[in-house]
Design a protein around this motif. Structure first.
Motif, PDB file in Angstrom:
ATOM      1  N   ARG A  56       0.830  -1.199   0.000  1.00 17.26           N
ATOM      2  CA  ARG A  56       0.000   0.000   0.000  1.00 17.26           C
ATOM      3  C   ARG A  56       0.872   1.260   0.000  1.00 17.26           C
ATOM      4  NH1 ARG A  56      -4.508   0.857   4.668  1.00 17.26           N
ATOM      5  NH2 ARG A  56      -4.929   3.050   4.203  1.00 17.26           N
ATOM      6  N   VAL A  57       1.979   1.206   0.765  1.00 14.15           N
ATOM      7  CA  VAL A  57       2.892   2.350   0.830  1.00 14.15           C
ATOM      8  C   VAL A  57       3.562   2.559  -0.521  1.00 14.15           C
ATOM      9  CG1 VAL A  57       5.010   3.207   1.883  1.00 14.15           C
ATOM     10  CG2 VAL A  57       3.293   2.082   3.297  1.00 14.15           C
ATOM     11  N   LEU A  58       4.058   1.458  -1.094  1.00 13.60           N
ATOM     12  CA  LEU A  58       4.743   1.543  -2.395  1.00 13.60           C
ATOM     13  C   LEU A  58       3.804   2.099  -3.457  1.00 13.60           C
ATOM     14  CD1 LEU A  58       7.022  -1.570  -2.900  1.00 13.60           C
ATOM     15  CD2 LEU A  58       7.637   0.834  -2.667  1.00 13.60           C
ATOM     16  N   GLU A 212       2.062  17.527  -2.669  1.00 12.54           N
ATOM     17  CA  GLU A 212       0.812  18.244  -2.443  1.00 12.54           C
ATOM     18  C   GLU A 212      -0.176  17.390  -1.642  1.00 12.54           C
ATOM     19  OE1 GLU A 212       0.068  21.277  -2.864  1.00 12.54           O
ATOM     20  OE2 GLU A 212      -2.038  21.074  -2.376  1.00 12.54           O
ATOM     21  N   TYR A 213      -0.866  18.047  -0.722  1.00 13.22           N
ATOM     22  CA  TYR A 213      -1.777  17.314   0.151  1.00 13.22           C
ATOM     23  C   TYR A 213      -3.193  17.893   0.114  1.00 13.22           C
ATOM     24  CZ  TYR A 213      -3.664  15.496   4.567  1.00 13.22           C
ATOM     25  OH  TYR A 213      -4.441  14.913   5.524  1.00 13.22           O
ATOM     26  N   GLY A 214      -3.314  19.155   0.489  1.00 13.63           N
ATOM     27  CA  GLY A 214      -4.628  19.765   0.705  1.00 13.63           C
ATOM     28  C   GLY A 214      -5.570  19.702  -0.480  1.00 13.63           C
ATOM     29  N   GLU A 228      -4.694   6.650  -3.264  1.00 13.84           N
ATOM     30  CA  GLU A 228      -4.189   7.112  -1.975  1.00 13.84           C
ATOM     31  C   GLU A 228      -2.776   7.648  -2.183  1.00 13.84           C
ATOM     32  OE1 GLU A 228      -4.694   5.181   2.401  1.00 13.84           O
ATOM     33  OE2 GLU A 228      -3.541   4.053   0.955  1.00 13.84           O
ATOM     34  N   ILE A 229      -2.573   8.960  -1.901  1.00 11.62           N
ATOM     35  CA  ILE A 229      -1.264   9.556  -2.172  1.00 11.62           C
ATOM     36  C   ILE A 229      -0.322   9.387  -0.972  1.00 11.62           C
ATOM     37  CG2 ILE A 229      -2.046  11.238  -3.872  1.00 11.62           C
ATOM     38  CD1 ILE A 229      -2.086  13.273  -1.510  1.00 11.62           C
ATOM     39  N   ALA A 230       0.984   9.536  -1.240  1.00 10.28           N
ATOM     40  CA  ALA A 230       1.998   9.306  -0.204  1.00 10.28           C
ATOM     41  C   ALA A 230       1.859  10.245   1.002  1.00 10.28           C
ATOM     42  CB  ALA A 230       3.391   9.392  -0.819  1.00 10.28           C
ATOM     43  N   PRO A 231       1.631  11.567   0.796  1.00 11.02           N
ATOM     44  CA  PRO A 231       1.470  12.417   1.988  1.00 11.02           C
ATOM     45  C   PRO A 231       0.337  11.952   2.890  1.00 11.02           C
ATOM     46  CG  PRO A 231       1.832  13.783   0.070  1.00 11.02           C
ATOM     47  CD  PRO A 231       1.666  12.381  -0.433  1.00 11.02           C
ATOM     48  N   LEU A 232      -0.732  11.398   2.285  1.00 13.13           N
ATOM     49  CA  LEU A 232      -1.835  10.913   3.103  1.00 13.13           C
ATOM     50  C   LEU A 232      -1.391   9.721   3.955  1.00 13.13           C
ATOM     51  CD1 LEU A 232      -4.857  11.288   3.732  1.00 13.13           C
ATOM     52  CD2 LEU A 232      -5.299   9.475   2.089  1.00 13.13           C
ATOM     53  N   ALA A 246       5.990   6.842   9.448  1.00 11.54           N
ATOM     54  CA  ALA A 246       5.780   8.149   8.815  1.00 11.54           C
ATOM     55  C   ALA A 246       7.109   8.731   8.365  1.00 11.54           C
ATOM     56  CB  ALA A 246       5.082   9.090   9.794  1.00 11.54           C
ATOM     57  N   THR A 247       8.123   8.643   9.233  1.00 10.67           N
ATOM     58  CA  THR A 247       9.433   9.195   8.888  1.00 10.67           C
ATOM     59  C   THR A 247      10.023   8.475   7.684  1.00 10.67           C
ATOM     60  OG1 THR A 247       9.746   9.586  11.240  1.00 10.67           O
ATOM     61  CG2 THR A 247      11.675   9.822   9.854  1.00 10.67           C
ATOM     62  N   ALA A 248       9.879   7.135   7.658  1.00  3.92           N
ATOM     63  CA  ALA A 248      10.436   6.364   6.539  1.00  3.92           C
ATOM     64  C   ALA A 248       9.834   6.827   5.215  1.00  3.92           C
ATOM     65  CB  ALA A 248      10.182   4.873   6.754  1.00  3.92           C
ATOM     66  N   VAL A 249       8.496   6.969   5.175  1.00  7.35           N
ATOM     67  CA  VAL A 249       7.849   7.404   3.933  1.00  7.35           C
ATOM     68  C   VAL A 249       8.326   8.813   3.552  1.00  7.35           C
ATOM     69  CG1 VAL A 249       5.649   7.835   2.788  1.00  7.35           C
ATOM     70  CG2 VAL A 249       5.832   5.981   4.437  1.00  7.35           C
ATOM     71  N   ALA A 250       8.401   9.702   4.573  1.00  4.43           N
ATOM     72  CA  ALA A 250       8.826  11.078   4.299  1.00  4.43           C
ATOM     73  C   ALA A 250      10.233  11.110   3.718  1.00  4.43           C
ATOM     74  CB  ALA A 250       8.770  11.907   5.582  1.00  4.43           C
TER      75      ALA A 250
END
Lengths: 279, 299
Positions: A56-58, A212-214, A228-232, A246-250
């Motif tokens: 899901r993350v990938l 971008e998130y908002g 589902e985007i990565a920032p989400l 969260a840190t790993a994805v960031a």
């Protein structure tokens, strides 16, 4: 200030201004970055591997960068067109449109998000016309591309515009006198001159879009593995107090953006050199 | 003989087609979203629109947004002027590094920015734990929202001022100093009047972004009703509760702010353009006068 090797100047206030700048920069920007680096260093590879093993993350990281790339490509084409029309032609409303280009910068992302969703939802102003055609925009990856196109447009237009304004008409006139057709001039004279700025604009739009998130979360529908985007994912992991995840994805996102920007910079440098624009 | 037309301009048809395409694209992507905000906000009548804005949660959100902006704005204003003074007026080692670092907040996803503050000030971090023990909570409180707003608006003022001050050069300030003005006098009487329009535009941009920031604020806010909900977060809550009129009513406030920002930007650019044109005319005028003078002398 011998450490900074400052050249002599008769203007006062360097120490004060430099001190304030450095203090504020350190507190607001460098300290949080240091926190990110320290946390990453303390995590070890295990946490990275564990987080990235999740399909899901990938999928979300791939989606974020792919949709951002699509939007950057759309913006390259239409941003160039818009910049050209705004600089070269005069038509009623030109100044109004020129001022409106910055709207995506000025409009809060959450407002852009719900407005675009209101437009493209199946019952929305545009959505109701697309629905019978079998084209679903809101709550699909296509909706994300629409939102990112909106967000990225001013980056391309505002980078290309000044170059286009500074372009000397003599080049085109010379090419024309030498017998080139309008299409040849556009391809051989105009495009190579505009290409470096076009690439810069597209790169800026791409970098902004990937994070971008908002404006995206409302129109995306946030279906796992589909829209589902990565920032989400980062926000979701934070909500579950999974700080390491969260840190790993960031960090992965930052690394990919960084590599992309480096690649684009190199490409830009090569283009500029080949056409002798950079000089 | 057929006269060959020069091909350095497009034909009328091509031109018309390109303009039409561009206008359609801009209308689709810029004008329609604007229209939808107001149409949805007023879809149930003016009464419900005003009621949505008078709601106590909405008023709390507006108050917090104004508070966060009023703290972030002066701080970044002072920083922006200081940074621009260093970079545009002095040569020193590490200048380009400083310039790059100032832009850093632009290239970080707002969500990642929020995450960095959570890592730095969260309860589990050494700094956050220490602050919490001394009664200062940063994450999930107003302080965190202010910090996030400061981060995302960090570069705006400096970014506006640096190119402006570089293009102006420092001759006028040097002249003031030679004539015996003190450093502060020079700053207030020479520098500030010269950069006031750029400064104003930087402030307007900072203000718009601080009031509208969503991602970074959303991460550090913790969504505590009545306490850490800013206007954009309030819009999200209303929208997710299917209260579309309320969401779009609040959104219309921020949209008006965005339109005002664009208007102010256009006016500032126009003033700046006029100032440069006038300065150019003055130089030309001086040169012409000097030339006539010289000619008269030589004659």
């Amino acid at each position: 200030m011998s450490l900074l090797n400052r050249q002599y100047s008769m203007l006062p206030g360097f120490r004060l201004a430099f001190g304030v700048s450095l203090f504020w920069l350190g507190l607001i920007v460098l300290l949080p970055f240091a926190a990110l680096i320290v946390s990453t260093a303390g995590m070890g590879w295990g946490a990275f591997a564990h987080t990235l093993a999740d399909g899901r993350v990938l999928a979300s990281i791939r989606l974020s960068f792919a949709t951002s790339l699509c939007a950057a490509l759309i913006n390259s084409a239409f941003g160039l067109l818009v910049a050209w029309v705004l600089v070269r032609y005069s038509f009623p409303g030109r100044r109004l449109f020129d001022a409106m280009i910055d709207l995506p910068f000025a409009l809060p992302t959450a407002v852009a998000g719900i407005a675009l969703t209101g437009l493209y939802a199946p019952s929305g102003l545009i959505g109701q016309w697309l629905e019978p055609l079998g084209l679903k925009v809101a709550f699909t990856p296509l909706g994300i591309v629409v939102a990112l196109t909106f967000i990225g447009l001013p980056f391309v237009v505002r980078t290309v515009e000044p170059v286009l304004q500074g372009l000397e008409k003599e080049w085109e006139e010379a090419a024309s006198c030498l017998g080139a057709s309008r299409w040849q001039i556009a391809r051989r004279v105009l495009l190579p001159t505009l290409l470096p700025s076009l690439l810069t604009g597209a790169a800026l739009a791409f970098a902004r879009g990937a994070g971008e998130y908002g404006s995206v979360i409302f129109i995306a529908g946030n279906i796992p593995r589909v829209s589902e985007i990565a920032p989400l994912i980062i926000v979701a992991k934070l909500d579950q107090y999974d700080l390491h995840g969260a840190t790993a994805v960031a960090v992965v996102m930052l690394a990919i953006s960084f590599v992309c920007l480096l690649l684009i910079n190199a490409l830009q440098w090569r283009v500029a050199r080949r056409h002798g624009v950079g000089r | 003989m057929v006269e060959r037309q020069l091909s350095n301009r497009e034909g009328r048809a091509t031109r018309g087609l390109l303009i039409l395409l561009a206008i359609l694209f801009l209308a689709l992507f810029l004008l329609l979203p604007l229209y939808v905000v107001f149409q949805q906000a007023l879809s149930q009548g003016l009464g419900l629109y005003l009621a949505a804005l008078a709601d106590s949660d909405a008023r709390d959100a507006i108050r917090l947004t104004l508070l966060a902006t009023s703290v972030a704005l002066p701080l970044n204003l002072v920083f922006g002027v200081c940074a621009a003074w260093c970079i545009a007026r002095f040569e020193f080692r590490g200048k380009s590094l400083l310039s790059t670092l100032i832009d850093l907040p632009f290239s970080v996803s707002p969500v990642v920015a929020g995450l960095m503050y959570v890592l730095l000030f969260g309860v589990h971090s050494p700094l956050g734990g220490w602050l919490e023990a001394h009664g200062l909570k940063v994450v999930f409180s107003t302080a965190g929202i202010v910090l996030a707003s400061v981060f995302v608006t960090f570069p705006f003022v400096a970014r506006e001022l640096i190119p402006l001050m570089q293009s102006q050069g420092s001759e006028e300030e040097q002249a003031a100093l030679v004539l015996g003005a003190s450093g502060w006098q020079t700053f207030w009487r020479v520098t500030v009047p010269n950069i006031k329009w750029g400064l104003l535009y930087g402030v307007i941009l900072t203000n718009a972004r601080a009031m509208g920031e969503f991602g970074a604020v959303s991460v550090v806010s913790g969504h505590i009703r009545g306490e850490t909900i800013t206007l954009p977060l309030h819009i999200e809550i209303l929208y997710n509760e299917y209260n579309f009129v309320g969401a779009f009513a609040c959104a219309s406030l921020l949209t008006l702010l965005a339109l005002l920002t664009l208007l102010a930007k256009t006016l500032v650019e126009w003033r700046q353009h006029r100032a440069t044109v006038r300065a150019g005319e003055q130089t030309l005028d001086l040169r012409a006068r000097a030339l006539t003078h010289l000619n008269r002398e030589s004659a």
